[in-house]
Design a protein around this motif. Structure first.
Motif, PDB file in Angstrom:
ATOM      1  N   ARG A   4       0.854  -1.183   0.000  1.00  0.00           N
ATOM      2  CA  ARG A   4       0.000   0.000   0.000  1.00  0.00           C
ATOM      3  C   ARG A   4       0.891   1.234   0.000  1.00  0.00           C
ATOM      4  O   ARG A   4       2.096   1.146  -0.075  1.00  0.00           O
ATOM      5  CB  ARG A   4      -0.903  -0.018   1.226  1.00  0.00           C
ATOM      6  CG  ARG A   4      -1.947  -1.117   1.167  1.00  0.00           C
ATOM      7  CD  ARG A   4      -2.895  -1.000   2.335  1.00  0.00           C
ATOM      8  NE  ARG A   4      -2.203  -1.163   3.588  1.00  0.00           N
ATOM      9  CZ  ARG A   4      -1.960  -2.344   4.146  1.00  0.00           C
ATOM     10  NH1 ARG A   4      -2.348  -3.430   3.568  1.00  0.00           N
ATOM     11  NH2 ARG A   4      -1.324  -2.431   5.282  1.00  0.00           N
ATOM     12  N   MET A   5       0.254   2.382   0.149  1.00  0.00           N
ATOM     13  CA  MET A   5       1.032   3.614   0.109  1.00  0.00           C
ATOM     14  C   MET A   5       1.768   3.838   1.422  1.00  0.00           C
ATOM     15  O   MET A   5       1.196   3.631   2.492  1.00  0.00           O
ATOM     16  CB  MET A   5       0.103   4.787  -0.167  1.00  0.00           C
ATOM     17  CG  MET A   5      -0.343   4.834  -1.608  1.00  0.00           C
ATOM     18  SD  MET A   5      -1.534   6.136  -1.871  1.00  0.00           S
ATOM     19  CE  MET A   5      -3.045   5.242  -1.572  1.00  0.00           C
ATOM     20  N   SER A   8       0.336   5.126   5.073  1.00  0.00           N
ATOM     21  CA  SER A   8      -1.062   4.756   5.309  1.00  0.00           C
ATOM     22  C   SER A   8      -1.064   3.846   6.531  1.00  0.00           C
ATOM     23  O   SER A   8      -0.106   3.132   6.787  1.00  0.00           O
ATOM     24  CB  SER A   8      -1.659   4.056   4.092  1.00  0.00           C
ATOM     25  OG  SER A   8      -0.958   2.884   3.815  1.00  0.00           O
ATOM     26  N   GLN A 219      -3.631   9.640   1.320  1.00  0.00           N
ATOM     27  CA  GLN A 219      -2.334   9.254   1.869  1.00  0.00           C
ATOM     28  C   GLN A 219      -1.816  10.346   2.803  1.00  0.00           C
ATOM     29  O   GLN A 219      -1.630  11.485   2.365  1.00  0.00           O
ATOM     30  CB  GLN A 219      -1.311   9.053   0.736  1.00  0.00           C
ATOM     31  CG  GLN A 219       0.060   8.643   1.252  1.00  0.00           C
ATOM     32  CD  GLN A 219       1.145   8.675   0.178  1.00  0.00           C
ATOM     33  OE1 GLN A 219       1.084   9.476  -0.741  1.00  0.00           O
ATOM     34  NE2 GLN A 219       2.125   7.810   0.311  1.00  0.00           N
ATOM     35  N   TRP A 221       0.942  12.432   4.307  1.00  0.00           N
ATOM     36  CA  TRP A 221       2.258  12.752   3.737  1.00  0.00           C
ATOM     37  C   TRP A 221       2.925  13.730   4.701  1.00  0.00           C
ATOM     38  O   TRP A 221       2.727  14.944   4.601  1.00  0.00           O
ATOM     39  CB  TRP A 221       2.074  13.343   2.326  1.00  0.00           C
ATOM     40  CG  TRP A 221       3.324  13.465   1.529  1.00  0.00           C
ATOM     41  CD1 TRP A 221       3.911  14.627   1.093  1.00  0.00           C
ATOM     42  CD2 TRP A 221       4.157  12.401   1.049  1.00  0.00           C
ATOM     43  NE1 TRP A 221       5.044  14.341   0.379  1.00  0.00           N
ATOM     44  CE2 TRP A 221       5.226  12.989   0.335  1.00  0.00           C
ATOM     45  CE3 TRP A 221       4.116  11.011   1.163  1.00  0.00           C
ATOM     46  CZ2 TRP A 221       6.238  12.227  -0.262  1.00  0.00           C
ATOM     47  CZ3 TRP A 221       5.117  10.256   0.566  1.00  0.00           C
ATOM     48  CH2 TRP A 221       6.161  10.864  -0.138  1.00  0.00           C
ATOM     49  N   ILE A 267       1.102   8.796  -3.700  1.00  0.00           N
ATOM     50  CA  ILE A 267      -0.223   8.534  -4.272  1.00  0.00           C
ATOM     51  C   ILE A 267      -0.235   8.871  -5.764  1.00  0.00           C
ATOM     52  O   ILE A 267      -0.975   8.259  -6.533  1.00  0.00           O
ATOM     53  CB  ILE A 267      -1.316   9.297  -3.487  1.00  0.00           C
ATOM     54  CG1 ILE A 267      -2.711   8.809  -3.892  1.00  0.00           C
ATOM     55  CG2 ILE A 267      -1.175  10.797  -3.630  1.00  0.00           C
ATOM     56  CD1 ILE A 267      -3.822   9.332  -2.995  1.00  0.00           C
TER      57      ILE A 267
END
Ligand code: ZN
Length: 281
Positions: A4-5, A8, A219, A221, A267
């Motif tokens: 996944r990102m 996250s 997401q 960040w 993302i």
């Protein structure tokens, strides 16, 4: 490495406030100094270790923030005011440099810890009258004198992949590395909906109208405190027109003729990857 990102965090339990029996629960600590994370040196083949079992140093520091629960342990962030007290052998590593080096949960935890410590450091005094702030039941703080509230700062920013039939809109920002293109992004303005921000950014940066805006994913960040909210949209009207300052080039690209674009660390890379794979589904 990442499915996944990065940053996250849906597997971590960030429930707040602390559970009632917190004093008896096993704990672990993540040390932060000046936005950097303290790591144990690891063998070249191993991931750096960012969780410490004890408060080994910095006990006298006031900046201890509950971060969340991880594998039955309560995890706390300890903000170090000086790195000189670090025992020999420990290293300070930039949060950004942990991407791809530690697993997803550790990275999400570190991103959250850095932001919570930063909030603590920058919210000691009221931004309106300068008096001392007091902790509330939740993450917020309230001024002891004038009643002003603050909460950890999160800056929402939209990011949007615009499609026209089988082509994607990509643009080159003046601060990108040479040859790098990406999709459009920008901070949400006060009073805007996310959809409004998406339309405005696309119009400001390339002069196009868009339609059919739909949500993709989000997401965290933490550089320093953004929340990226990703969308997909369809081209509606207009010709590409860039300002030549912030955006120096933009164009429509087919899947098999894409320029250099961001990796799936961000993302933007995930959205472009979605576009590439869309034809196969
Ligand atoms: Zn005040």
């Amino acid at each position: 490495m990442y499915q996944r990102m990065p940053f996250s965090n849906d597997e971590l339990d960030f429930t707040y406030p602390l559970p009632a029996n917190s004093k008896e629960r096993p704990a672990c600590y993540i040390y932060i100094h000046n936005g950097k994370v303290v790591t144990y040196p690891a063998n070249p083949s191993d991931s750096p270790i960012i969780l410490h079992e004890n408060v080994e140093y910095g006990q006298d520091k006031k900046i201890i923030q509950y971060v969340g629960e991880l594998d039955e342990k309560l995890c706390y962030a300890v903000g170090l005011e000086s790195h000189e007290e670090l025992p020999e052998g420990l290293q300070l590593v930039l949060l950004r440099d942990l991407i791809g080096q530690v697993d997803e949960r550790m990275l999400a935890l570190a991103g959250r810890a850095v932001q919570l410590v930063e909030f603590e450091l920058t919210s000691k005094f009221c931004g309106r009258c300068g008096s001392v702030m007091q902790n509330l039941e939740d993450r917020g703080k309230k001024c002891s004198k004038c009643g002003f509230f603050v909460y950890p700062r999160i800056s929402p920013a939209i990011i949007v992949l615009v499609m026209k039939e089988d082509e994607v809109l990509l643009a080159r920002s003046s601060h990108f590395r040479p040859d790098m293109y990406s999709i459009l992004a920008g901070f949400v303005e006060p009073g805007e909906t996310l959809e409004h921000a998406v339309k405005r950014e696309v119009m400001e940066e390339v002069g196009l109208k868009i339609k059919n805006i739909r949500y993709f994913a989000s997401q965290p960040w933490p550089f320093p405190n953004s929340l990226m909210i990703g969308f997909i949209a369809d081209y509606s009207d207009g010709e590409i027109c860039v300002d030549g300052k912030e955006i120096i080039d933009a164009g429509w690209f087919k899947r098999d003729k894409l320029p250099l674009f961001p990796t799936k660390t961000s993302i933007s890379g995930h959205l472009i990857d979605w576009f590439i794979n869309m034809a196969e589904n």
